[in-house]
Design an enzyme around this catalytic site. Structure first.
Site, PDB file in Angstrom:
ATOM      1  N   ASP A 239      -9.300  -3.762  -5.634  1.00 17.95           N
ATOM      2  CA  ASP A 239      -8.835  -3.179  -4.727  1.00 17.95           C
ATOM      3  C   ASP A 239      -9.487  -1.945  -4.064  1.00 17.95           C
ATOM      4  O   ASP A 239      -9.493  -1.063  -4.823  1.00 17.95           O
ATOM      5  CB  ASP A 239      -7.044  -3.083  -4.665  1.00 17.95           C
ATOM      6  CG  ASP A 239      -6.435  -2.783  -3.534  1.00 17.95           C
ATOM      7  OD1 ASP A 239      -6.788  -2.144  -2.531  1.00 17.95           O
ATOM      8  OD2 ASP A 239      -5.216  -3.347  -3.544  1.00 17.95           O
TER       9      ASP A 239
ATOM     10  N   HIS B 158      -7.532  -5.782  -0.423  1.00 19.37           N
ATOM     11  CA  HIS B 158      -6.389  -5.061  -0.228  1.00 19.37           C
ATOM     12  C   HIS B 158      -5.235  -5.801   0.479  1.00 19.37           C
ATOM     13  O   HIS B 158      -5.276  -6.289   1.397  1.00 19.37           O
ATOM     14  CB  HIS B 158      -6.415  -3.834   0.432  1.00 19.37           C
ATOM     15  CG  HIS B 158      -5.243  -2.646   0.510  1.00 19.37           C
ATOM     16  ND1 HIS B 158      -5.001  -2.161  -0.800  1.00 19.37           N
ATOM     17  CD2 HIS B 158      -4.605  -2.115   1.266  1.00 19.37           C
ATOM     18  CE1 HIS B 158      -3.946  -1.405  -0.459  1.00 19.37           C
ATOM     19  NE2 HIS B 158      -3.817  -1.318   1.016  1.00 19.37           N
TER      20      HIS B 158
ATOM     21  N   SER C 298       0.908  -1.262  -0.052  1.00 23.27           N
ATOM     22  CA  SER C 298       0.139  -0.080  -0.009  1.00 23.27           C
ATOM     23  C   SER C 298       0.876   1.311  -0.002  1.00 23.27           C
ATOM     24  O   SER C 298       1.550   1.379  -0.856  1.00 23.27           O
ATOM     25  CB  SER C 298      -0.937  -0.001   1.204  1.00 23.27           C
ATOM     26  OG  SER C 298      -1.883   0.801   0.857  1.00 23.27           O
TER      27      SER C 298
END
Length: 505
Positions: free
Chosen positions: A427, A456, A215
């Protein structure tokens, strides 16, 4: 956008009783970090004093502290602490080097990651790497940013309907952070954290580092490859941000892409109306959800013991719609709660004040946000109409509007360092369009896309065998796939909803 909150991004335990210390010594033959700011040799001569991280953690999980310059343009000035941790390679005969780990955020502490990921990382990876965790500057056990925010102030995004009070909130948070941590704020940036990573590399005696970032951690990894391309070894960027959208426009993707997720969910749920009873057409499913939001705005709906107004419902469900089965399950529960039936608690996570302080420090310190409140008012009003699920939150005013200007420009990512990007198609936090942009910016990269993949985080998290095996092969051999790879989501993939409203995460 952080893996420690998968959902949204990997739960990292709070490690009690850490006692990292530092002693002087020699770091071997690793090159000193190259930086335009001057001599960093004194930092290279550190020798970390590794100690067991805590009485309740394995002896193999060790912690220490390294010192880094607060301001890399003035390396002889003030120094700050960066807390680091490690678990050594399981097979010294096969050891390749170190694998730095970052869970995302910004604002995510990563000190616990070597221990927390020990059960999920494949054995060939553990055989070859010392796994290195660290709390980024400003976070956790490293020299922290503390703004002293109240619980009410410790939120990231607010709805358009309270815009006037949102302006006051944003200004208050910025003022508090300046008053309590103004000496640190200009230096809590992605660029400086990447420089800290290179100091860690030097102190560990490594010529190059490998990296697994999730991320926000993909942004940090990409910036490292830009600043120190010759020192990047095997880099995996899992669930990638768009380097051209950092940071406000990255969040605004949650408005537009959230609508795409919602439309897909409505179609999927309509096809299973006998199971979820939310409507037998996408239009009826959509109307069911919109009616629940409108009702909650009039009078909160109590789910379990938690009252939810329409704003909180949109906050909680926006990321969840990327995982269609989870979203259908919980909207059905919301409907039951609205009918007065007993229900379980709504899943969710909270964000503590130090995390939010560190988050704002990076988001506002990396790049200049618009400073005119009127622009936020206009754009969030428009996005309320265009993207009714979450657009007004994503476009609203934040403390960054009142932050001091960044000391350095945002790093432009444009290099050919070999890198592997891993991405789910659906996502919630870092949409596929963002990962594709990262892929274009990193011209030497390959990309693994999980077609139909939800949620995610991919590697060691989603359970997709194709993506896991290809990523492990790269970490073990150093050879990128010959071309981009498309994996198919399987019935055994773990599809866990991302429910916190807080993260890009």
């Amino acid at each position: 956008m952080r893996r420690r909150r998968l959902a949204p991004l990997l739960a990292v335990a709070v490690i009690a009783g850490l006692t990292p210390t530092l002693a002087a010594g020699t770091a071997g033959a690793a090159p000193v970090p190259a930086d335009e700011s001057g001599d960093l040799g004194a930092y290279a001569r550190q020798h970390p004093n590794w100690q067991r991280c805590g009485a309740d953690t394995p002896a193999s999980f060790e912690c220490a502290t390294v010192r880094v310059p607060l301001d890399y343009r003035n390396p002889t000035g003030r120094a700050i602490d960066v807390a680091i941790s490690r678990i050594k390679a399981a097979n010294p005969a096969e050891r390749h080097g170190v694998l730095l780990l970052n869970p995302g955020g910004p604002g995510g502490p990563g000190l616990g990651l070597p221990w927390e990921m020990d059960a999920t990382l494949p054995q060939p990876v553990k055989d070859r790497y010392d796994r290195i965790g660290f709390d980024p500057r400003g976070i956790g056990r490293s020299t922290p940013v503390r703004c002293g925010l109240t619980h009410e102030e410790g939120t990231l995004f607010r709805p358009y309907r309270t815009f006037d009070s949102n302006v006051a909130w944003a200004r208050t948070v910025a003022d508090k952070c300046r008053a309590r941590a103004g000496d640190l704020l200009p230096y809590i940036t992605t660029r400086n954290t990447a420089r800290d990573m290179d100091v860690i590399r030097t102190v560990l005696g490594e010529r190059r580092i490998s990296y697994l970032g999730v991320s926000y951690g993909t942004a940090l990894g990409a910036v490292y490859t830009q600043l120190f391309p010759s020192r990047a070894d095997r880099f995996v960027l899992d669930s990638a941000v768009d380097p051209d959208r950092m940071w406000r426009e990255m969040f605004r993707l949650w408005g537009s892409e959230g609508e795409a997720n919602f439309r897909r969910w409505a179609q999927w749920t309509a096809e299973r109306s006998d199971t979820y009873h939310l409507g037998d057409t996408p239009a009826r499913v959509t109307a069911t959800f919109r009616d629940l939001v409108a009702r909650a705005d009039r009078e909160p709906i109590v789910v379990g013991t938690t009252p939810l107004d329409g704003v909180r419902i949109r906050e909680n469900y926006r990321p969840m719609f990327a995982t269609v089965a989870e979203a259908a399950k919980w909207v059905a529960i919301l409907k039951q709660a609205a009918a007065g039936e007993p229900t379980p608690e709504l899943p969710g996570t909270s964000v503590d004040e130090p995390d939010i302080s560190g988050t704002w420090s990076v988001l506002c310190g990396d790049t200049r946000w618009p400073s005119d409140p009127w622009r936020y008012r206009v754009e969030s009003a428009l996005d309320t109409i265009r993207y009714p699920l979450y657009g007004d939150h994503a476009s609203g005013i934040t403390p960054c509007a009142f932050w001091n200007a960044p000391r350095e420009p945002l790093t432009v990512v444009d290099n050919r360092v070999p890198t592997l990007i891993v991405q789910n198609e659906w996502d919630s936090q870092t949409p596929l369009v963002a990962a594709r942009s990262m892929h274009r910016a990193l011209e030497g990269s390959r990309m693994i896309t999980v077609d139909g993949g939800e949620g995610h985080g991919v590697y060691t998290y989603s359970g997709n065998r194709c993506a896991d095996e290809a990523t492990t092969a790269y970490l073990v051999t150093g050879r990128l796939p010959a071309r981009d790879v498309t994996c198919q989501a399987g019935p055994d993939d773990r599809r866990v909803a991302s429910v916190s409203p807080a993260q890009p995460r």
